[in-house]
Design an enzyme around this catalytic site. Structure first.
Site, PDB file in Angstrom:
ATOM      1  N   ASP A 165      51.520  16.601   0.801  1.00  0.00           N
ATOM      2  CA  ASP A 165      50.316  15.923   0.067  1.00  0.00           C
ATOM      3  C   ASP A 165      49.617  17.177  -0.102  1.00  0.00           C
ATOM      4  OD1 ASP A 165      48.090  13.993  -0.763  1.00  0.00           O
ATOM      5  OD2 ASP A 165      49.832  12.831  -0.203  1.00  0.00           O
ATOM      6  N   HIS A 230      43.012  13.104  -0.739  1.00  0.00           N
ATOM      7  CA  HIS A 230      44.053  12.352  -1.171  1.00  0.00           C
ATOM      8  C   HIS A 230      45.049  12.228   0.247  1.00  0.00           C
ATOM      9  CE1 HIS A 230      48.088  11.002  -2.586  1.00  0.00           C
ATOM     10  NE2 HIS A 230      47.423  10.361  -3.659  1.00  0.00           N
ATOM     11  N   SER A 566      50.486   5.336  -3.921  1.00  0.00           N
ATOM     12  CA  SER A 566      49.951   6.499  -2.909  1.00  0.00           C
ATOM     13  C   SER A 566      49.560   6.013  -1.574  1.00  0.00           C
ATOM     14  CB  SER A 566      49.227   7.461  -3.246  1.00  0.00           C
ATOM     15  OG  SER A 566      49.643   8.378  -4.248  1.00  0.00           O
TER      16      SER A 566
END
Length: 783
Positions: A165, A230, A566
């Site tokens: 990620d 994220h 996600s």
């Protein structure tokens, strides 16, 4: 210059980073990734221009030094000078490299023996307090808590979850090592140093961190540290330690924790402001295999508009080799629903995750004159009074002389008269409109408006973030109520209340519109997605925020609320880590089967799960259903999909035996592709779900094999079949009788129909059960 990747023989739209809060940083990322996704899949003009390609050469069965020599020889064969051409070697889990080549050079390498594929390096895109507690009570069978299987005497386990990620914010409390035992001795990874990250940032929880440099130099942020948030959010959702008093500026307050807080974390930073390059993703897969991870989680993927072949797909390639070595790989399904055929990361060896809601809502209501309250959904910190004392105006009645009624009604830029909007709350119609709520807010604020009530059904269950500005979203039905009030009042007035957290919200779960749908474009004979998990308004750890993201008078929040598949993926990878900890000898397919066959299909009102639009959800929406956290630890029976199944799959979709043997390191000497390889044979892969092409056929049969992993050696399972109208389902045998010596049993499913043709795809299920377990497999008959 776009990135490209080269692959060698061996063994992914409009997907988006869904920012449901409207966070400015994430909006920037979303815009950037859409641009990259649209432009990076095509090489630059001119056959002599250089770009990065991936050369994929299949299984790695030689020494690392030998592989490096093989790669160098390939480059030397087509280049006069290759000292700066090589970008990255892949040598642990599979063979290949990334290099800067012209199109002609790439084509030349593609013709060399041992090369599976050569393709441009693609740029892929990034696709909780309450969620885990909600899942705990979503169950259809009462399972007794056996201390030997449902609890861990230690506060830590040796299971290692790897996340590909945007990196990690190591200072977050979710990654505390408190209570964790020593790092597993089998761990071979490292904590890479950089200017803002050193070995002390790793600990007994965060045991490894790597980053991958941008071969084109567009991103000079060479560090494992997360600058986007994220990756930190995803990691804490999956394996974050329990943290009390977590909230997002007071919203969603509670104890934040991951699904497998006892597991270890290894981070591979493959994404930056410029997207997630395929060459970096393959590099991370290669390293993770060598490092010794047990589970890999990828909340990123291709767009439906960019669907490479399996041999050109970095995630499919890397996942194949990881699974072949016993690593579970979970990936997000994409954020391009509700259109069909949008699911990505749909290779059969990947655990593909769709999104669902939980029983929590964020409401910002509208109060009209006369104290009538209209439900709104948003995250805002409105400074307005709770009483309806602010003038309320409809966009259409505030138009400029030059604008049309439609433009003004929808509050398009330059369509409203500032003198009619200033100091007022504006009602705007966003139905069937191209402008987002955030864009309309900018228009209203610029003209001096003090609030926005936006009529739109497109957000569904998602509460978007609007900061300090009083803005909320309402349904079309409620919009008509407000409009009627405006038209019947001489001095219409209203206020917009700040957001409150609503718990025990019903119905939940729902499948949100954004979650990508099946059927798979890779093969309609494999049902995708596989499973659904919470992915809407999920609270989890965040990086230190910049000041422009912080409401006035507040300190930056250490948590954020965001949505997307996600967020769903780490719920499943966290669960997979727990299943692995309880069942350390199980392979990836056994863990996938346990998660899929224990899923539920009903919501907290005890009725069928629906979508945002109100329709009953199907396996194309949620796969096997919503994940459960207890029954997957004790599934009773498992479907084990072995490497031979996957090799057969490669044959069935058209790869020749020579290529298949290069891809896999475990091909038996006597293996060969069936003479009549066809896509219909994919249905016979020993998968936990069933998908059958019924076009032009009256009868179709498939076979499956199950393994008894329940506590009782001697037990009998009986089937319950839910079949669509006009379809007969026959099981042979009609009972599965396991003994101490018969742990594996096979059965045949015969689908027959008198229908002359299928007008639409049909769905059903087969559930094997005994007195303790229910093992459910959904099926789809495709037209």
């Amino acid at each position: 210059m776009p990135l490209y990747t080269i692959t060698c023989k061996s063994a992914s739209t409009k997907s988006q980073l869904t920012n449901m809060q409207g966070n400015k940083l994430l909006l920037h990322i979303f815009t950037l990734f859409v641009f990259l996704g649209a432009t990076s899949s095509s090489p630059e003009n001119g056959s002599n221009s250089k770009q990065v390609y991936i050369v994929y050469m299949g299984a790695a069965d030689s020494s690392n030094a030998s592989l490096r020599n093989d790669h160098a020889q390939l480059l030397n064969a087509v280049l006069r000078r290759n000292d700066k051409a090589l970008v990255r070697n892949y040598k642990h889990g599979f063979s290949g490299f990334a290099a800067r080549l012209s199109k002609e050079e790439a084509n030349s390498i593609a013709q060399k023996p041992g090369v599976v594929s050569v393709f441009p390096d693609p740029i892929l895109k990034l696709h909780t307090t309450r969620s885990w507690d909600f899942l705990k009570y979503q169950t259809h069978v009462k399972i007794d808590a056996n201390p030997k299987t449902l609890s861990n005497s230690s506060s830590s386990s040796d299971v290692i979850l790897g996340i590909l990620d945007t990196g990690i914010w190591p200072e977050a409390a979710s990654f505390s090592e408190e209570g964790m035992g020593p790092v597993p001795s089998r761990w071979k990874g490292t904590c890479v140093k950089s200017s803002d990250f050193n070995a002390s940032n790793c600990n007994r929880k965060l045991i490894g961190a790597r980053f991958y440099t941008d071969p084109n130099g567009e991103d000079d942020d060479n560090t494992p540290r997360d600058s986007l948030g994220h990756g930190t959010h995803v990691a804490s959702t999956a394996v974050g330690a329990a943290v009390t008093n977590a909230s997002y500026y007071g919203l969603a307050a509670g104890s934040a924790k991951g699904g497998s807080p006892e597991s270890r974390l290894a981070v591979y930073r493959v994404c930056s402001n410029f997207g997630c390059s395929g060459s970096a993703i393959l590099g991370a897969f290669d390293d993770a295999i060598a490092d010794g991870v047990d589970v890999l989680s990828l909340s990123l993927g291709a767009s439906p508009g960019f669907r490479p072949d399996l041999t050109n797909d970095p995630i499919a390639i890397g996942a194949f080799h990881a699974v072949e070595r016993g690593i579970v790989v979970a990936c997000s399904a994409g954020n391009d629903g509700p259109s069909s055929n949008t699911v990505v990361n749909d290779a059969p060896w990947i655990l593909t995750v769709a999104a669902s809601t939980i029983d929590r809502d964020f409401q910002s209501n509208v109060v009209l004159g006369g104290n009538k309250t209209i439900k709104g959904r948003a995250i805002n910190f409105s400074p307005l009074s709770n009483s309806a004392q602010y003038p309320l105006v409809y966009g259409e009645s505030s138009k400029t002389n030059e604008s049309s009624l439609t433009e003004a009604r929808q509050c398009h830029p330059d369509s409203l008269d500032a003198s009619k909007v200033k100091g007022k709350i504006v009602l705007c119609d966003g139905r069937n409109d191209e402008y987002s709520t955030i864009e309309i807010i900018d228009t209203v604020k610029t003209l001096g408006g003090i609030g926005l009530v936006h009529i739109t059904d497109s957000n569904g269950a998602i509460a978007s973030y609007y900061g300090d500005f009083p803005a909320t979203v309402i349904s079309s039905k409620d919009g008509a109520t407000i409009l009627q009030y405006i038209n019947s009042s001489n001095n219409p007035a209203a206020t917009i209340l700040p957001t409150t957290t609503v718990l025990d919200y019903k119905p939940a779960p729902l499948v949100p519109d954004f979650s990508s749908r099946g059927p798979s474009t890779l093969s309609s004979n494999i049902l995708k997605p596989d499973i659904a998990a919470p992915g809407v308004n999920i609270l989890a750890a965040w990086i230190e925020s910049s000041s422009d993201e912080v409401p006035k008078g507040r300190k930056p929040s250490q948590y954020n609320i965001i949505s997307g598949t996600s967020m769903a993926c780490p719920h499943v990878s966290g669960l997979a880590s727990t299943v692995k900890a309880r069942n350390p000898t199980w392979g990836p397919s056994a863990i996938k089967s346990a998660i899929m066959t224990s899923a539920i299909q009903s919501d907290n009102t005890k009725t069928a799960i629906t979508t945002d639009s109100g329709s009953v959800a199907t396996p194309y929406d949620y796969g096997a259903g919503e994940m459960t956290t207890s029954e997957s630890l004790q599934p009773g029976l498992i479907y084990e999909t072995d490497t031979i199944d996957y090799l057969n799959f490669l044959c069935y979709i058209g790869l020749d035996i020579a290529t298949v043997k290069v891809i896999s390191r475990t091909v038996p000497d006597n293996f060969s592709c069936p003479k009549d390889s066809s896509s219909d044979l994919v249905s016979n892969i020993n998968y936990p779900s069933i998908a059958v092409n019924f076009t032009g056929k009256g009868t179709v049969s498939v076979s499956r094999t199950v393994t008894n992993v329940g506590e009782e050696d001697e037990t009998v399972y009986s089937p319950v079949v839910e079949a669509p109208s006009g379809v007969k389902v026959t099981l042979t045998p009609d009972k599965l009788q396991f003994t101490k010596t018969s742990k594996k049993l096979s059965y045949k499913v015969i689908f027959s129909t008198t229908l002359t043709s299928l007008k639409e795809d049909l769905f059903g299920s087969i559930t094997w059960s005994n007195a303790r377990y229910m093992v459910r497999s959904p099926f789809v008959l495709t037209k």
